[in-house]
Design a protein around this motif. Structure first.
Motif, mmCIF file in Angstrom:
data_model
loop_
_atom_site.group_PDB
_atom_site.id
_atom_site.type_symbol
_atom_site.label_atom_id
_atom_site.label_comp_id
_atom_site.label_asym_id
_atom_site.label_seq_id
_atom_site.Cartn_x
_atom_site.Cartn_y
_atom_site.Cartn_z
ATOM 1 N N PRO A 82 0.821 -1.299 -0.050
ATOM 2 C CA PRO A 82 -0.056 -0.037 -0.085
ATOM 3 C C PRO A 82 0.830 1.377 0.127
ATOM 4 C CG PRO A 82 0.153 -0.979 2.178
ATOM 5 C CD PRO A 82 0.866 -1.889 1.287
ATOM 6 N N LEU A 83 1.305 1.833 -1.318
ATOM 7 C CA LEU A 83 2.315 2.956 -1.553
ATOM 8 C C LEU A 83 1.405 4.237 -1.369
ATOM 9 C CD1 LEU A 83 4.596 1.390 -3.767
ATOM 10 C CD2 LEU A 83 4.643 1.328 -1.138
ATOM 11 N N SER A 84 -0.060 4.036 -1.174
ATOM 12 C CA SER A 84 -0.917 5.417 -1.362
ATOM 13 C C SER A 84 -1.755 4.954 -0.457
ATOM 14 C CB SER A 84 -1.305 5.796 -2.704
ATOM 15 O OG SER A 84 -2.208 4.652 -3.294
ATOM 16 N N GLY A 85 -2.748 5.663 0.214
ATOM 17 C CA GLY A 85 -4.000 5.571 0.784
ATOM 18 C C GLY A 85 -3.485 5.622 2.476
ATOM 19 N N ARG A 86 -4.544 5.015 3.017
ATOM 20 C CA ARG A 86 -4.324 4.836 4.671
ATOM 21 C C ARG A 86 -3.095 4.232 4.947
ATOM 22 N NH1 ARG A 86 -9.881 3.032 7.053
ATOM 23 N NH2 ARG A 86 -9.582 1.493 5.377
ATOM 24 N N GLY A 87 -2.870 3.144 4.155
ATOM 25 C CA GLY A 87 -1.669 2.183 4.722
ATOM 26 C C GLY A 87 -0.434 2.314 4.170
ATOM 27 N N GLN A 88 -0.136 3.729 3.708
ATOM 28 C CA GLN A 88 0.908 4.082 2.929
ATOM 29 C C GLN A 88 2.515 4.046 3.763
ATOM 30 O OE1 GLN A 88 1.519 7.972 1.330
ATOM 31 N NE2 GLN A 88 -0.586 8.590 2.211
ATOM 32 N N GLU A 89 2.215 4.328 5.180
ATOM 33 C CA GLU A 89 3.416 4.544 5.894
ATOM 34 C C GLU A 89 4.066 2.979 6.192
ATOM 35 O OE1 GLU A 89 4.716 5.934 10.470
ATOM 36 O OE2 GLU A 89 2.712 6.600 9.812
ATOM 37 N N VAL A 90 3.018 2.057 6.353
ATOM 38 C CA VAL A 90 3.255 0.651 6.640
ATOM 39 C C VAL A 90 4.010 0.272 5.118
ATOM 40 C CG1 VAL A 90 2.420 -1.575 6.823
ATOM 41 C CG2 VAL A 90 1.532 0.213 8.236
ATOM 42 N N GLY A 91 3.350 0.342 3.966
ATOM 43 C CA GLY A 91 3.794 0.114 2.860
ATOM 44 C C GLY A 91 5.235 0.672 2.469
ATOM 45 N N ARG A 92 5.619 2.078 2.894
ATOM 46 C CA ARG A 92 6.872 2.561 2.898
ATOM 47 C C ARG A 92 7.943 1.728 3.477
ATOM 48 N NH1 ARG A 92 9.788 6.154 5.822
ATOM 49 N NH2 ARG A 92 7.769 6.513 7.010
ATOM 50 N N HIS A 93 7.685 1.494 4.703
ATOM 51 C CA HIS A 93 8.577 0.628 5.801
ATOM 52 C C HIS A 93 8.672 -0.617 4.899
ATOM 53 C CE1 HIS A 93 7.286 3.054 9.485
ATOM 54 N NE2 HIS A 93 8.189 3.733 8.812
ATOM 55 N N ALA A 94 7.618 -1.487 4.395
ATOM 56 C CA ALA A 94 8.018 -2.669 3.877
ATOM 57 C C ALA A 94 8.944 -2.389 2.689
ATOM 58 C CB ALA A 94 6.769 -3.307 3.373
ATOM 59 N N LEU A 95 8.584 -1.473 1.877
ATOM 60 C CA LEU A 95 9.369 -1.237 0.657
ATOM 61 C C LEU A 95 10.862 -0.858 0.738
ATOM 62 C CD1 LEU A 95 9.774 -0.345 -2.398
ATOM 63 C CD2 LEU A 95 8.740 1.741 -1.764
ATOM 64 N N GLU A 96 11.074 -0.011 1.950
ATOM 65 C CA GLU A 96 12.486 0.195 2.364
ATOM 66 C C GLU A 96 13.400 -1.132 2.924
ATOM 67 O OE1 GLU A 96 11.555 4.732 3.841
ATOM 68 O OE2 GLU A 96 11.703 2.878 5.149
ATOM 69 N N GLY A 97 12.404 -1.878 3.406
ATOM 70 C CA GLY A 97 13.060 -3.533 4.110
ATOM 71 C C GLY A 97 13.449 -4.218 2.772
ATOM 72 N N LEU A 98 12.561 -4.088 1.703
ATOM 73 C CA LEU A 98 12.772 -5.034 0.576
ATOM 74 C C LEU A 98 13.760 -4.361 -0.150
ATOM 75 C CD1 LEU A 98 11.479 -7.375 -0.917
ATOM 76 C CD2 LEU A 98 9.888 -5.785 -2.119
ATOM 77 N N MET A 99 14.085 -3.208 -0.335
ATOM 78 C CA MET A 99 14.906 -2.630 -1.063
ATOM 79 C C MET A 99 16.502 -2.790 -0.444
ATOM 80 S SD MET A 99 13.964 -0.877 -3.590
ATOM 81 C CE MET A 99 15.058 0.172 -4.446
ATOM 82 N N LEU A 100 16.463 -2.684 0.812
ATOM 83 C CA LEU A 100 17.792 -2.895 1.630
ATOM 84 C C LEU A 100 18.061 -4.397 1.431
ATOM 85 C CD1 LEU A 100 19.576 -1.645 3.579
ATOM 86 C CD2 LEU A 100 18.277 -2.619 5.498
ATOM 87 N N ALA A 101 17.103 -5.378 1.506
ATOM 88 C CA ALA A 101 17.542 -6.772 1.375
ATOM 89 C C ALA A 101 18.130 -7.075 -0.058
ATOM 90 C CB ALA A 101 16.128 -7.660 1.349
ATOM 91 N N ALA A 102 17.462 -6.445 -1.141
ATOM 92 C CA ALA A 102 17.929 -6.534 -2.493
ATOM 93 C C ALA A 102 19.266 -5.923 -2.814
ATOM 94 C CB ALA A 102 16.981 -6.158 -3.412
ATOM 95 N N GLY A 103 19.622 -4.850 -1.965
ATOM 96 C CA GLY A 103 20.820 -4.338 -2.244
ATOM 97 C C GLY A 103 20.532 -3.213 -3.431
ATOM 98 N N LEU A 104 19.406 -2.506 -3.273
ATOM 99 C CA LEU A 104 18.819 -1.651 -4.303
ATOM 100 C C LEU A 104 18.823 -0.225 -3.578
ATOM 101 C CD1 LEU A 104 16.452 -3.801 -6.452
ATOM 102 C CD2 LEU A 104 18.844 -3.175 -6.760
ATOM 103 N N PRO A 105 19.154 0.762 -4.474
ATOM 104 C CA PRO A 105 19.774 0.698 -5.701
ATOM 105 C C PRO A 105 21.142 0.484 -5.589
ATOM 106 C CG PRO A 105 19.468 3.196 -4.714
ATOM 107 C CD PRO A 105 18.866 2.386 -3.675
#
Length: 667
Positions: free
Chosen positions: A312-335
């Motif tokens: 959920p990168l927009s809407g009510r859950g976007q803060e949670v979605g942002r944290h998950a996105l950051e964790g995933l990017m960190l795991a993949a070594g991206l950028p």
């Protein structure tokens, strides 16, 4: 059967009863059909069949019978000549006069058929049907067949479609005249449509298109087929796709419609089947249909480097979605700091907006456009359930960041990484019991999570032999009143199922109302010692910094341990937290940790030799990859092997709860 003229006009002859009556008698019965596409051509065909076709020579639709009565022969000749010359009133009168003057003559059945045609053209269906049935009972096979044929047409006009079909269906394939064939098949199509059997109506029209009838009749039938196919239900489309002659006009149209329906219903196996059949019969697929077929075919392809994410990168859950996105990017070594290599991970994101339909469509996109090997997310309950069903249908592993236990019910391709409200409630209530609590209450907001936690606590209290002391649904706008109501409940422990930001104001209000959480020390006079029980959603470091003095001795359910405040966390988890803070200038939460772990679980399966999505799903529960979350190891049932651990706040640190201490004393 006696032949009709080889061609006929598409409108009623000028000056005919059809034109004078506006064709209303024939059109009205057709309007009772759910499909009005039959009316124009059928009316024209009936007009020619019953009134004769001008400028095409003498009418030849009546049986050729002979008589020894010269007067009868003359009267019949005059009546038929009037019909051929479009003198319909004269013709009708002639046929009536014949039947009055020569009722038993051999030509009487011919006169009845002629009169019936005139009556039907005038809309006098009942009277016409009497004449046709009398002819149908005649001993001469040609007369009888013609009587049944006209009777079937009249019955359809009268709205008795089932009876019309019973008479007319046996005649398919027996007609010789092109006009007979056209009229028969059009009437059958209209009857089937009126009875709701649109596939049979399409089949009748498709047979007409392939029959030896005038070009104009075939063109009109094609137009009607196209109109009907647009109105078909999806199930009817599937039936026709399998049943129609593939060399006909209708099958390619039905095939294109079947392909589109299957794609819109997310049945990509069916899309591939239909597309293959269409290509085999050299049916061209243009534009979006070609794209649909290509995307369906690509679902069988897998890019082992590609991982999808639905958050959920927009809407009510976007803060949670942002944290998950950051964790995933960190795991993949991206950028990535350098150029991409053949082994560089690829992450493809879709924003669910916490909307179930968007989440399901996102699964389609990730599988068909990017060939991802697995998907991380979604987060919200409804979005996760919808995406899980679609992931199972497409055969792609999905590691949901949702605590809803039902998500895995979609099938063996779906996994749940987070603990449920029920899991945490059980751990918290059990830990409180072990520390001496006997009466448990809940102070909860009115949202769904609060309600779910309240229900779970009540159930576990009963199972563990504890008393559920009650619940207070608090209003953030009236915290003081809510806290006072809570203080009136005689309980040893209070579960607080809310986000940390809310607890920063709720806990001080409860303390002010006389509910003190301590590590066994003294409490102010007039107050009483309790324990606050905090689910994992209620914890973050900011809560401890701002409100920790009110939470001493409180029990916290944690699914992620990576803070630098003395928690019993692993070096791997602490390293993750430090790297996360350095990059994003904030502390990771359980969603960031869950996404981080999900990526490494997927990569571990691939690195261990999985080459298909199914093999990845098989290997996920057996992975021994180190995780930063307590709940990230998966059981064979595709749930976390352990959802949470319970910690007690002492000072500024969360520690493993010690053995129970002596009861607190009042000052």
């Amino acid at each position: 059967m006696i032949a009709l003229p080889l061609s006929m006009p598409l409108a009623a002859p000028p000056g005919s009863p059809f034109q004078r009556l506006g064709a209303t008698p024939l059109l009205v019965p057709l309007r009772t059909s759910p499909v009005g596409v039959f009316a124009p051509l059928v009316i024209a065909l009936w007009a020619c069949a019953f009134l004769g076709c001008p400028k095409r020579g003498p009418d030849s639709t009546l049986p050729v019978l002979t008589t020894d009565n010269a007067d009868a022969e003359r009267d019949m000749r005059e009546a038929r000549a009037a019909m051929d010359n479009q003198e319909y009133d004269v013709a009708e009168a002639g046929f009536r006069r014949f039947l009055t003057t020569h009722p038993n003559d051999a030509l009487a059945p011919v006169a009845r058929l002629g009169l019936g045609r005139m009556l039907l053209a005038r809309g006098e269906t009942d009277a016409a049907l009497q004449e046709f049935r009398a002819a149908a009972a005649h001993e001469d096979v040609r007369v009888s067949e013609r009587g049944r044929f006209y009777s079937g047409v009249a019955l359809q006009l009268r709205g008795e479609s089932a009876e019309a079909l019973e008479l007319l269906r046996p005649m398919v394939g027996t007609t010789v005249s092109p006009a007979d064939t056209a009229l028969l098949l059009q009437t059958l199509a209209a009857a089937h449509a009126r009875l709701g059997d649109r596939p049979a109506a399409v089949e009748a029209l498709d047979l007409l298109v392939r029959s030896a009838v005038p070009t104009s009749d075939r063109d009109d039938a094609r137009s009607q087929v196209e109109g009907l196919i647009r109105q078909l239900q999806t199930d009817d489309v599937q039936v026709l796709f399998d049943r129609l002659d593939r060399d006909g006009h209708a099958w390619p149209l039905v095939g294109r419609r079947a392909l589109r329906d299957a794609f819109e219903n997310a049945n990509l196996d069916r899309v591939r089947t239909v597309a293959s059949a269409l290509r085999e019969h050299r049916v061209p697929l243009d534009g979006d249909l070609r794209t649909m077929a290509l995307r369906a075919e690509r679902t069988t392809e897998t890019d082992l480097r590609a991982v999808g994410a639905i958050l959920p990168l927009s809407g009510r859950g976007q803060e949670v979605g942002r944290h998950a996105l950051e964790g995933l990017m960190l795991a993949a070594g991206l950028p990535s700091e350098g150029p991409a290599t053949p082994t560089t991970p690829r992450i493809f994101f879709r924003d669910s907006g916490d909307d179930p339909e968007r989440a399901a469509r996102a699964v389609d996109d990730l599988v068909t456009l990017h060939q991802v090997v697995a998907i991380v997310g979604p987060v919200g309950r409804d979005a996760s359930l919808a995406a899980a069903r679609r992931a199972q249908e497409l055969g792609v592993p999905m590691l949901a960041l949702s605590p809803d236990p039902r998500v895995v019910d979609a099938g063996p391709m779906v996994f749940r990484l987070l603990g449920t409200a029920d899991d945490e409630a059980l751990d918290l209530v059990t830990a409180a019991r072990d520390r001496g609590a006997r009466r448990i209450a809940v102070v909860a907001p009115t949202h769904a999570y609060g309600q779910a936690m309240t229900s779970a606590v009540r159930g576990h209290c009963e199972d563990l032999g504890l008393e559920f002391a009650g619940t207070v649904e608090y209003d953030p706008a009236a915290l003081q009143q809510s806290a006072q109501r809570a203080a009136q409940i005689q309980a040893d422990a209070f579960v607080l199922p809310d986000h940390s930001r809310s607890l920063m104001t709720l806990v001080p209000a409860l303390t002010a109302a006389g509910l003190f959480s301590t590590n066994g020390g003294t409490v102010p006079r007039g107050a009483r010692a309790v324990r606050f029980l905090v689910p994992s959603v209620g914890y973050d470091e900011a809560l401890l910094r701002t409100t920790g003095r009110y939470l001493q001795g409180s029990l916290f359910a944690r699914s992620f341990l990576a803070a630098d405040n003395g928690e019993s966390s692993s070096p791997y988890a602490r390293s993750f937290a430090e790297t996360y803070r350095a990059r994003y200038q904030s502390s990771p939460d359980l969603y960031a940790a869950g996404a981080f772990d999900a990526f490494h679980l997927i990569r571990s399966a691939v690195d261990a030799g999985a080459r298909t999505r199914g093999e990845v799903a098989t290997r996920l529960p057996t992975s021994r990859t180190e995780t930063v979350s307590i709940s990230s190891r998966l059981s064979p049932t595709r749930h976390p092997t352990r959802a949470t651990r319970i910690f007690e706040l002492r000072g500024t640190s969360l520690t493993t709860p010690p053995r129970p201490t002596a009861p607190a004393t009042r000052q």
